[in-house]
Design a protein around this motif. Structure first.
Motif, PDB file in Angstrom:
ATOM      1  N   GLY A   1       7.492 -16.156   8.227  1.00 41.94           N
ATOM      2  CA  GLY A   1       6.656 -14.697   6.846  1.00 41.94           C
ATOM      3  C   GLY A   1       7.823 -13.364   7.014  1.00 41.94           C
ATOM      4  N   HIS A   2       8.511 -13.480   8.368  1.00 43.83           N
ATOM      5  CA  HIS A   2       9.071 -12.064   7.591  1.00 43.83           C
ATOM      6  C   HIS A   2      10.551 -12.692   7.203  1.00 43.83           C
ATOM      7  CE1 HIS A   2       8.409  -8.505  10.454  1.00 43.83           C
ATOM      8  NE2 HIS A   2       9.510  -7.918  10.583  1.00 43.83           N
ATOM      9  N   LEU A   3      11.312 -13.705   7.039  1.00 43.93           N
ATOM     10  CA  LEU A   3      11.833 -13.975   5.844  1.00 43.93           C
ATOM     11  C   LEU A   3      11.860 -13.581   4.444  1.00 43.93           C
ATOM     12  CD1 LEU A   3      14.088 -17.249   7.584  1.00 43.93           C
ATOM     13  CD2 LEU A   3      14.571 -15.219   7.541  1.00 43.93           C
ATOM     14  N   GLN A   4      10.053 -14.588   4.591  1.00 48.36           N
ATOM     15  CA  GLN A   4       9.441 -14.863   2.506  1.00 48.36           C
ATOM     16  C   GLN A   4       9.800 -12.967   2.433  1.00 48.36           C
ATOM     17  OE1 GLN A   4       5.814 -16.406   3.915  1.00 48.36           O
ATOM     18  NE2 GLN A   4       7.034 -18.796   3.198  1.00 48.36           N
ATOM     19  N   SER A   5       8.820 -11.851   3.203  1.00 45.40           N
ATOM     20  CA  SER A   5       9.046 -10.162   2.628  1.00 45.40           C
ATOM     21  C   SER A   5      10.359  -9.993   2.683  1.00 45.40           C
ATOM     22  CB  SER A   5       8.437 -10.259   4.124  1.00 45.40           C
ATOM     23  OG  SER A   5       6.947 -10.447   4.029  1.00 45.40           O
ATOM     24  N   ALA A   6      11.724 -10.434   2.531  1.00 45.51           N
ATOM     25  CA  ALA A   6      12.210  -9.666   1.822  1.00 45.51           C
ATOM     26  C   ALA A   6      12.669  -9.980   0.769  1.00 45.51           C
ATOM     27  CB  ALA A   6      13.951 -10.629   1.857  1.00 45.51           C
ATOM     28  N   ASN A   7      11.955 -10.675   0.380  1.00 44.81           N
ATOM     29  CA  ASN A   7      10.983 -10.221  -1.534  1.00 44.81           C
ATOM     30  C   ASN A   7      10.685  -8.766  -1.872  1.00 44.81           C
ATOM     31  OD1 ASN A   7       9.112 -10.503  -0.728  1.00 44.81           O
ATOM     32  ND2 ASN A   7       8.300 -12.326  -1.559  1.00 44.81           N
ATOM     33  N   LEU A   8      10.521  -8.326  -0.935  1.00 46.63           N
ATOM     34  CA  LEU A   8       9.827  -6.733  -1.375  1.00 46.63           C
ATOM     35  C   LEU A   8      10.794  -5.458  -1.193  1.00 46.63           C
ATOM     36  CD1 LEU A   8       6.418  -7.193   1.971  1.00 46.63           C
ATOM     37  CD2 LEU A   8       6.144  -6.700  -0.762  1.00 46.63           C
ATOM     38  N   VAL A   9      11.952  -5.849  -0.922  1.00 49.73           N
ATOM     39  CA  VAL A   9      12.744  -4.864  -0.917  1.00 49.73           C
ATOM     40  C   VAL A   9      13.151  -4.346  -1.959  1.00 49.73           C
ATOM     41  CG1 VAL A   9      15.266  -4.592  -0.299  1.00 49.73           C
ATOM     42  CG2 VAL A   9      14.563  -6.075   1.190  1.00 49.73           C
ATOM     43  N   PRO A  10      13.285  -4.696  -3.010  1.00 45.85           N
ATOM     44  CA  PRO A  10      13.705  -3.974  -4.704  1.00 45.85           C
ATOM     45  C   PRO A  10      11.939  -3.310  -4.915  1.00 45.85           C
ATOM     46  CG  PRO A  10      13.505  -6.190  -5.213  1.00 45.85           C
ATOM     47  CD  PRO A  10      14.020  -6.276  -3.255  1.00 45.85           C
ATOM     48  N   LEU A  11      10.752  -3.652  -4.353  1.00 50.33           N
ATOM     49  CA  LEU A  11      10.205  -2.993  -4.293  1.00 50.33           C
ATOM     50  C   LEU A  11       9.746  -1.836  -3.573  1.00 50.33           C
ATOM     51  CD1 LEU A  11       6.980  -1.988  -5.508  1.00 50.33           C
ATOM     52  CD2 LEU A  11       5.707  -3.498  -3.490  1.00 50.33           C
ATOM     53  N   ILE A  12      10.254  -1.644  -2.432  1.00 48.63           N
ATOM     54  CA  ILE A  12      10.639  -1.163  -1.051  1.00 48.63           C
ATOM     55  C   ILE A  12      11.861   0.202  -1.582  1.00 48.63           C
ATOM     56  CG2 ILE A  12      11.821   0.309   0.570  1.00 48.63           C
ATOM     57  CD1 ILE A  12      10.452  -2.380   2.109  1.00 48.63           C
TER      58      ILE A  12
ATOM     59  N   LEU B   1       0.712  -0.912  -0.033  1.00 46.96           N
ATOM     60  CA  LEU B   1      -0.172  -0.030   0.014  1.00 46.96           C
ATOM     61  C   LEU B   1       1.102   0.977   0.148  1.00 46.96           C
ATOM     62  CD1 LEU B   1      -2.803  -1.721   2.617  1.00 46.96           C
ATOM     63  CD2 LEU B   1      -2.989  -0.312   0.021  1.00 46.96           C
ATOM     64  N   ILE B   2       2.009   1.454   1.209  1.00 48.89           N
ATOM     65  CA  ILE B   2       2.791   2.256   0.907  1.00 48.89           C
ATOM     66  C   ILE B   2       3.487   2.308  -0.368  1.00 48.89           C
ATOM     67  CG2 ILE B   2       5.007   2.947   2.042  1.00 48.89           C
ATOM     68  CD1 ILE B   2       4.020   1.718   4.447  1.00 48.89           C
ATOM     69  N   ALA B   3       3.489   1.375  -1.380  1.00 52.97           N
ATOM     70  CA  ALA B   3       4.616   1.093  -2.196  1.00 52.97           C
ATOM     71  C   ALA B   3       3.193   1.972  -3.552  1.00 52.97           C
ATOM     72  CB  ALA B   3       5.215  -0.051  -3.127  1.00 52.97           C
ATOM     73  N   ARG B   4       2.406   1.271  -3.516  1.00 52.14           N
ATOM     74  CA  ARG B   4       1.102   1.903  -4.106  1.00 52.14           C
ATOM     75  C   ARG B   4       1.431   3.938  -3.707  1.00 52.14           C
ATOM     76  NH1 ARG B   4       0.277  -0.186  -9.136  1.00 52.14           N
ATOM     77  NH2 ARG B   4       0.267  -1.859  -8.736  1.00 52.14           N
ATOM     78  N   GLY B   5       1.325   4.325  -2.909  1.00 54.89           N
ATOM     79  CA  GLY B   5       1.581   6.263  -2.921  1.00 54.89           C
ATOM     80  C   GLY B   5       0.273   6.208  -2.171  1.00 54.89           C
ATOM     81  N   TRP B   6      -0.093   4.993  -0.690  1.00 53.86           N
ATOM     82  CA  TRP B   6      -0.748   5.432  -0.014  1.00 53.86           C
ATOM     83  C   TRP B   6      -0.059   5.599   1.142  1.00 53.86           C
ATOM     84  CZ3 TRP B   6      -6.174   6.040  -0.516  1.00 53.86           C
ATOM     85  CH2 TRP B   6      -6.622   5.707  -2.153  1.00 53.86           C
TER      86      TRP B   6
ATOM     87  N   ARG C   1      13.477   8.148   3.976  1.00 56.45           N
ATOM     88  CA  ARG C   1      12.744   7.602   4.691  1.00 56.45           C
ATOM     89  C   ARG C   1      12.045   6.651   5.853  1.00 56.45           C
ATOM     90  NH1 ARG C   1      10.550  12.518   8.686  1.00 56.45           N
ATOM     91  NH2 ARG C   1       8.912  12.725   8.065  1.00 56.45           N
ATOM     92  N   ALA C   2      10.746   6.602   4.605  1.00 51.93           N
ATOM     93  CA  ALA C   2      10.382   5.548   4.595  1.00 51.93           C
ATOM     94  C   ALA C   2      11.067   4.298   3.681  1.00 51.93           C
ATOM     95  CB  ALA C   2       8.739   5.520   4.328  1.00 51.93           C
ATOM     96  N   ALA C   3      11.544   4.275   3.415  1.00 50.56           N
ATOM     97  CA  ALA C   3      12.849   2.780   2.733  1.00 50.56           C
ATOM     98  C   ALA C   3      13.795   2.657   4.136  1.00 50.56           C
ATOM     99  CB  ALA C   3      12.580   3.535   1.288  1.00 50.56           C
ATOM    100  N   MET C   4      14.013   3.392   4.633  1.00 51.50           N
ATOM    101  CA  MET C   4      14.707   3.257   5.462  1.00 51.50           C
ATOM    102  C   MET C   4      14.480   2.318   6.188  1.00 51.50           C
ATOM    103  SD  MET C   4      17.711   6.377   5.090  1.00 51.50           S
ATOM    104  CE  MET C   4      19.105   6.192   6.878  1.00 51.50           C
ATOM    105  N   ASP C   5      13.219   2.212   7.110  1.00 49.36           N
ATOM    106  CA  ASP C   5      12.834   2.417   8.142  1.00 49.36           C
ATOM    107  C   ASP C   5      12.253   0.693   8.041  1.00 49.36           C
ATOM    108  OD1 ASP C   5      11.433   2.728  10.906  1.00 49.36           O
ATOM    109  OD2 ASP C   5      10.137   1.867  10.422  1.00 49.36           O
ATOM    110  N   LEU C   6      11.463   1.177   5.912  1.00 52.93           N
ATOM    111  CA  LEU C   6      11.160  -0.770   6.148  1.00 52.93           C
ATOM    112  C   LEU C   6      11.646  -1.559   6.220  1.00 52.93           C
ATOM    113  CD1 LEU C   6       8.212   1.044   4.055  1.00 52.93           C
ATOM    114  CD2 LEU C   6       7.494  -0.081   5.928  1.00 52.93           C
ATOM    115  N   ILE C   7      13.167  -1.146   5.351  1.00 51.92           N
ATOM    116  CA  ILE C   7      14.428  -1.858   5.366  1.00 51.92           C
ATOM    117  C   ILE C   7      14.906  -2.510   7.194  1.00 51.92           C
ATOM    118  CG2 ILE C   7      16.547  -1.978   4.837  1.00 51.92           C
ATOM    119  CD1 ILE C   7      14.773  -2.398   2.297  1.00 51.92           C
ATOM    120  N   TYR C   8      14.919  -1.340   7.481  1.00 50.64           N
ATOM    121  CA  TYR C   8      14.689  -1.611   8.916  1.00 50.64           C
ATOM    122  C   TYR C   8      14.187  -2.784   9.690  1.00 50.64           C
ATOM    123  CZ  TYR C   8      16.209  -0.974  14.171  1.00 50.64           C
ATOM    124  OH  TYR C   8      15.810  -1.553  15.473  1.00 50.64           O
ATOM    125  N   HIS C   9      13.329  -2.692   9.744  1.00 46.62           N
ATOM    126  CA  HIS C   9      12.139  -3.869  10.507  1.00 46.62           C
ATOM    127  C   HIS C   9      11.925  -5.210   9.427  1.00 46.62           C
ATOM    128  CE1 HIS C   9       8.699  -4.366  12.126  1.00 46.62           C
ATOM    129  NE2 HIS C   9       7.571  -4.759  10.720  1.00 46.62           N
TER     130      HIS C   9
END
Length: 413
Positions: free
Chosen positions: A278-289, A242-247, A296-304
């Motif tokens: 599930g968190h490990l699976q979500s590593a595939n979101l990194v390119p999208l982020i 949702l964040i990546a879509r601009g929401w 700064r939102a990207a940095m925090d999400l990568i940290y998370h």
């Protein structure tokens, strides 16, 4: 001597993570302005994906049907239950509770699949009466979720901002007085919501939880026909996309959904292992982020998303420290005198338990009946309770490496 690099690397990770988390605590103390406006036209649909939930469903539906009539309904998605789940849904007010039954072999494919089917039904049927998707708010509630009676009034103002795609409310344990393990789970969700989620409102990286997530239907539409993924943490994936879509994702601190704490330690570790995997699976979101989320939102999400790696690394520190302590004791006995100063013991305390004072302070604000001393004591116990993530992490990693993806649902009591 061979343990020293590992110890200092772990210490450096703890100090950096602790400093960042303290910054989030300070940020979480700020007030968030709200947009004015009226939400009289909004309509709330509560989605309950249910698989054998006869023990808890009736109470949850009673809470939902007690909310303002004409403003909301519940859609029970029975995922091929073989107990009284469907019967309980049918016995409720048919104007306020809708039932959608899934059958095998298309059922029992995960929570995300059940929720996607529920949204598909909303889009394809006439249940919404032609309402504008911008004015339809879809809320995911677990079958054991007990919503605060003022939840709609608390959440509604966030959707006055047309950029708001989702709002997450707080999560509590309604059986938090059933023992120390239940109390720690309640504290865990309070700390996460009141510190990390509250701070991320100002960063733009608020995450969605599996219980109590409110989403604008038009925002879900931007994610395609199947908004939820088949990940073990489909809620985490949804929030990031949702964040990546601009929401904008928001966090509401004035309302909560209460759920049932797990009272068995082994079941709790198993549940957290599923979340970890599930968190490990979500590593595939990194390119999208990196491609679609602002700085700064990207940095925090990568940290998370990197938290599984941090957990596994820091899990080695207690073992290294124990080896060092035993070695020092043996050396002291051999030398006939202490080989360490008081600071040698104070340092580990400061590294491990400084946050306990903050956790106690935050939790006491939610549990005003707690005395200050007891709140601080609970904060210290909470730090030790966090060690269950070490066991859960290695279990989740082993399952991920061996290709195991299916999990038994956490049983209700």
């Amino acid at each position: 001597m061979t343990d020293e690099p590992l110890i200092w690397a772990s210490v450096a990770i703890i100090v950096m993570a602790g400093t960042y988390n303290f910054g989030l605590f300070l940020l979480s103390r700020r007030r968030l302005p709200q947009h004015s406006g009226s939400g009289e036209q909004r309509f709330y649909v509560f989605l309950l994906a249910c698989l054998n939930e006869e023990k808890v469903l009736a109470e949850s539906l009673a809470r939902i049907t007690a909310l303002p009539a004409g403003k909301c309904v519940a859609l029970v998605i029975d995922d091929a239950s073989d107990d009284r789940t469907a019967e309980i849904a049918r016995s409720a007010d048919p104007e306020r509770v809708w039932l959608h039954q899934r059958t095998l072999p298309n059922a029992r494919l995960g929570k995300g699949a059940a929720l996607n089917d529920g949204v598909r039904l909303l889009r394809a049927s006439g249940l919404l009466g032609g309402r504008d998707p911008d004015d339809v708010i879809v809320c995911v509630v677990d079958a054991d979720g007990r919503l605060d009676p003022h939840v709609i009034e608390a959440v509604d103002p966030f959707f006055n901002d047309p950029r708001t795609g989702a709002t997450q409310i707080g999560v509590r344990m309604y059986n938090r007085r059933a023992g120390l393990l239940a109390r720690m789970q309640d504290m865990e969700f309070v700390v996460y919501g009141d510190i990390f989620q509250s701070a991320r409102r100002f960063i733009g990286s608020v995450g969605m939880g599996g219980n109590g997530q409110f989403m604008r239907l038009s925002a879900l539409d931007t994610l395609g026909e199947k908004p939820w993924s088949d990940s073990l943490t489909e809620d985490l994936d949804l929030g990031v996309r949702l964040i990546a879509r601009g929401w904008t994702n928001q966090h509401c601190t004035t309302a909560a959904v209460s759920q049932q704490a797990v009272l068995d330690l082994r079941r709790l570790v198993r549940q957290r292992s599923r979340w970890f995997q599930g968190h490990l699976q979500s590593a595939n979101l990194v390119p999208l982020i990196l491609r679609d989320v602002p700085g700064r939102a990207a940095m925090d999400l990568i940290y998370h998303l990197s938290s599984p790696v941090l957990i596994l690394l820091t899990s080695l520190l207690p073992l290294s420290f124990l080896v060092a302590v035993l070695g020092t004791i043996a050396g002291s006995l051999q030398a006939g005198r202490p080989l360490v100063s008081t600071m040698w013991f104070l340092g580990p305390y400061l590294l491990s338990f400084t946050a306990a004072w903050i956790y106690g302070f935050v939790y006491r604000r939610r549990e005003s009946t707690l005395g200050a001393l007891r709140a601080v004591l609970l904060g210290h116990i909470f730090v030790i309770y966090g060690y269950i993530w070490f066991a859960a992490g290695w279990w989740g990693l082993w399952r991920a490496v061996t290709g195991k993806r299916t999990w038994l649902k956490t049983a209700r009591s």
